[in-house]
Scaffold this active site. Structure first.
Site, PDB file in Angstrom:
ATOM      1  N   SER A  52       5.139  16.504  53.960  1.00 41.04           N
ATOM      2  CA  SER A  52       5.057  17.785  54.282  1.00 41.04           C
ATOM      3  C   SER A  52       5.890  18.490  55.579  1.00 41.04           C
ATOM      4  CB  SER A  52       3.431  18.426  54.179  1.00 41.04           C
ATOM      5  OG  SER A  52       3.549  19.787  54.393  1.00 41.04           O
TER       6      SER A  52
ATOM      7  N   ILE B  17      14.662  10.948  55.850  1.00 48.15           N
ATOM      8  CA  ILE B  17      13.225  10.505  55.972  1.00 48.15           C
ATOM      9  C   ILE B  17      12.970   9.617  54.683  1.00 48.15           C
ATOM     10  CG2 ILE B  17      10.599  11.009  56.098  1.00 48.15           C
ATOM     11  CD1 ILE B  17      11.563  13.348  57.660  1.00 48.15           C
TER      12      ILE B  17
ATOM     13  N   TYR C 167       9.820  28.205  52.506  1.00 45.35           N
ATOM     14  CA  TYR C 167       9.807  26.777  52.739  1.00 45.35           C
ATOM     15  C   TYR C 167       8.303  26.496  53.381  1.00 45.35           C
ATOM     16  CZ  TYR C 167      10.199  22.407  55.308  1.00 45.35           C
ATOM     17  OH  TYR C 167      10.128  21.021  55.623  1.00 45.35           O
TER      18      TYR C 167
ATOM     19  N   LYS D 273       5.101  24.208  52.049  1.00 43.67           N
ATOM     20  CA  LYS D 273       4.678  23.074  52.707  1.00 43.67           C
ATOM     21  C   LYS D 273       3.107  23.314  52.886  1.00 43.67           C
ATOM     22  CE  LYS D 273       8.361  20.384  52.924  1.00 43.67           C
ATOM     23  NZ  LYS D 273       8.434  19.264  52.314  1.00 43.67           N
TER      24      LYS D 273
ATOM     25  N   ASP E 114      17.759  14.880  39.230  1.00 47.25           N
ATOM     26  CA  ASP E 114      17.562  16.198  39.812  1.00 47.25           C
ATOM     27  C   ASP E 114      16.149  16.639  39.434  1.00 47.25           C
ATOM     28  OD1 ASP E 114      17.517  18.954  40.516  1.00 47.25           O
ATOM     29  OD2 ASP E 114      19.573  19.258  39.990  1.00 47.25           O
TER      30      ASP E 114
END
Ligand code: NAP
Length: 279
Positions: A155, A32, A169, A173, A78
Site C-alpha cells: 500500500s 519495489i 490513488y 491505497k 497486464d
C-alpha cells in the site's frame, strides 16, 4: 474509506517466523517489486514474476536464478485485463508447484486535479491497485489455508489521509490498507500471514514518473527510502506475521501525527503541499 492512522503493531509472540517456498510477485519488473523478488530470492524462495514487460522479467529471472540457485517462472501479464488476470488467478489456485506467498505490489499513481485527469486512466488505476489484489488474494487463499502461507500487500503512507492531486490513488491505497488489516484479523488463528506494507517516498520508476510531472521534485533527500530496505522490511513483516509495516522512522512518526490530527487539518496541509506540485 480512509484507513486513518494505520499503525505498526508488535509482532505476535505466539507466531513462528515462516519461510516461504514459492512467491508470486506482481509488478516485479522494476522498483519495489523487483527488490522484493531479490530479497525473497536471497532467502531461497522460488519465484513467479508478474508484470507486463516480459524482457525485464526474463532478465531479472536469469539474474536471480543464477545468483541464488532458485527456480523462477515468468508470467507476462497486464493485470488490468480481465482474461489475463484470470490466468494469474488460475496459477495461484494450482496445486503443482504451489505458491505460498502472494505479493500484491503492482500499482500506479495518477497525479493531478481529478477534474482534469483522464477518467479511463483513473479507472485502470482502481483495477490495478484494488481489484487485482482482491481477486488474486481470493484465488490464493484456499492453498494458503490448507498448507500455510502469506499475502503481502504493498500500500502506501498515502492511505493514511486524503491526498489532493492524488485523490484516487490515495483512496485505492486506503482501501488496500483497511481491507488487508481486516483480513489479517479474519485469518488470526489460521496458518495464513497477511501483511500490509506502507512505504513512504521510495526511489523507483513510480516516483520518476511523478517527478516528471512535478509532484516529487520538492521533497528533501533525507525523506527518500531505498527500495531494497523497503523490500526487506516487507518480507520481514510478512515472515513474522505483522499486520502493518511502515518502513522508516520518519514515516512511522508521520503516521502517528496524521492519526492524532483532525482530518480537516491534514487534508488542508497536504492540499497546500501538493499545490506546489501542480498549478
Ligand atoms: N515509489 C514510491 O514512492 C512508493 C511509495 C508508496 C507506495 N508505493 C507502491 O509501491 C508499489 C510499487 O511501486 P514502485 O514505486 O516500485 O513503482 P514502479 O517502479 O513504477 O513499478 C510498478 C510495477 O507495476 C507494474 N505494472 C504497472 N502496470 C501494470 C499492469 N497493468 N499490469 C501488471 N503490472 C503492472 C510495472 O511493470 P510493467 O510496466 O512491466 O507492467 C512495475 O513492475 C506500487 O503499488 C506503489 O503504489 C510506491
Amino acid at each position: 474509506m480512509p484507513a486513518r492512522g494505520a499503525t505498526d503493531d508488535e509482532r505476535d509472540p505466539n507466531v513462528n517466523d515462516r519461510r516461504f517456498a514459492r512467491a508470486l510477485v506482481t509488478g516485479a519488473s522494476s522498483g519495489i517489486g523487483a527488490a522484493i523478488a531479490a530479497e525473497l530470492a536471497a532467502r531461497g524462495t522460488d519465484l513467479v514474476l508478474v508484470a507486463r514487460n516480459e524482457e525485464k522479467l526474463q532478465t531479472l529471472a536469469t539474474e536471480l536464478s543464477a545468483e541464488h540457485g532458485i527456480a523462477v517462472e515468468v508470467l507476462p501479464t497486464d493485470l488490468t485485463e480481465t482474461g489475463a488476470l484470470r490466468a494469474v488467478e488460475e496459477r495461484l489456485r494450482g496445486t503443482e508447484a504451489p505458491v505460498d506467498l502472494l505479493v500484491n505490489n503492482a500499482g500506479v499513481g495518477q497525479v493531478g486535479r481529478f477534474e482534469e485527469l483522464d477518467i479511463d486512466v483513473a479507472e485502470t488505476q482502481i483495477a490495478l491497485n484494488v481489484l487485482a489484489p482482491l481477486r488474486l488474494t481470493h484465488a490464493a487463499l484456499p492453498n494458503l489455508r490448507q498448507a500455510g502461507g502469506g499475502v503481502l500487500n504493498v500500500s502506501s503512507i498515502g492511505a493514511n489521509q486524503p491526498v489532493p492531486r492524488m485523490a484516487t490513488y490515495a483512496a485505492t491505497k486506503a482501501m488496500l490498507t483497511s481491507w488487508t488489516e481486516a483480513l489479517h484479523e479474519e485469518m488470526r488463528g489460521t496458518p495464513v500471514h497477511i501483511t500490509v506494507l506502507a512505504p513512504g517516498f521510495t526511489r523507483t520508476g513510480f516516483v520518476g514518473a511523478a517527478e516528471a510531472e512535478g509532484a516529487a521534485g520538492h521533497i528533501p533527500s533525507f525523506i527518500w527510502s531505498d527500495a531494497a530496505a523497503v523490500a526487506r522490511a516487507g518480507v520481514d513483516g510478512v515472515t513474522a506475521r505483522r499486520a502493518v509495516v511502515t518502513p522508516g522512522p520518519i514515516y512511522r512518526l508521520s503516521g502517528a501525527v496524521s492519526s492524532a490530527t483532525p482530518s480537516n487539518v491534514t487534508r488542508r496541509v497536504i492540499g497546500t503541499v501538493m499545490r506546489f506540485t501542480g498549478d
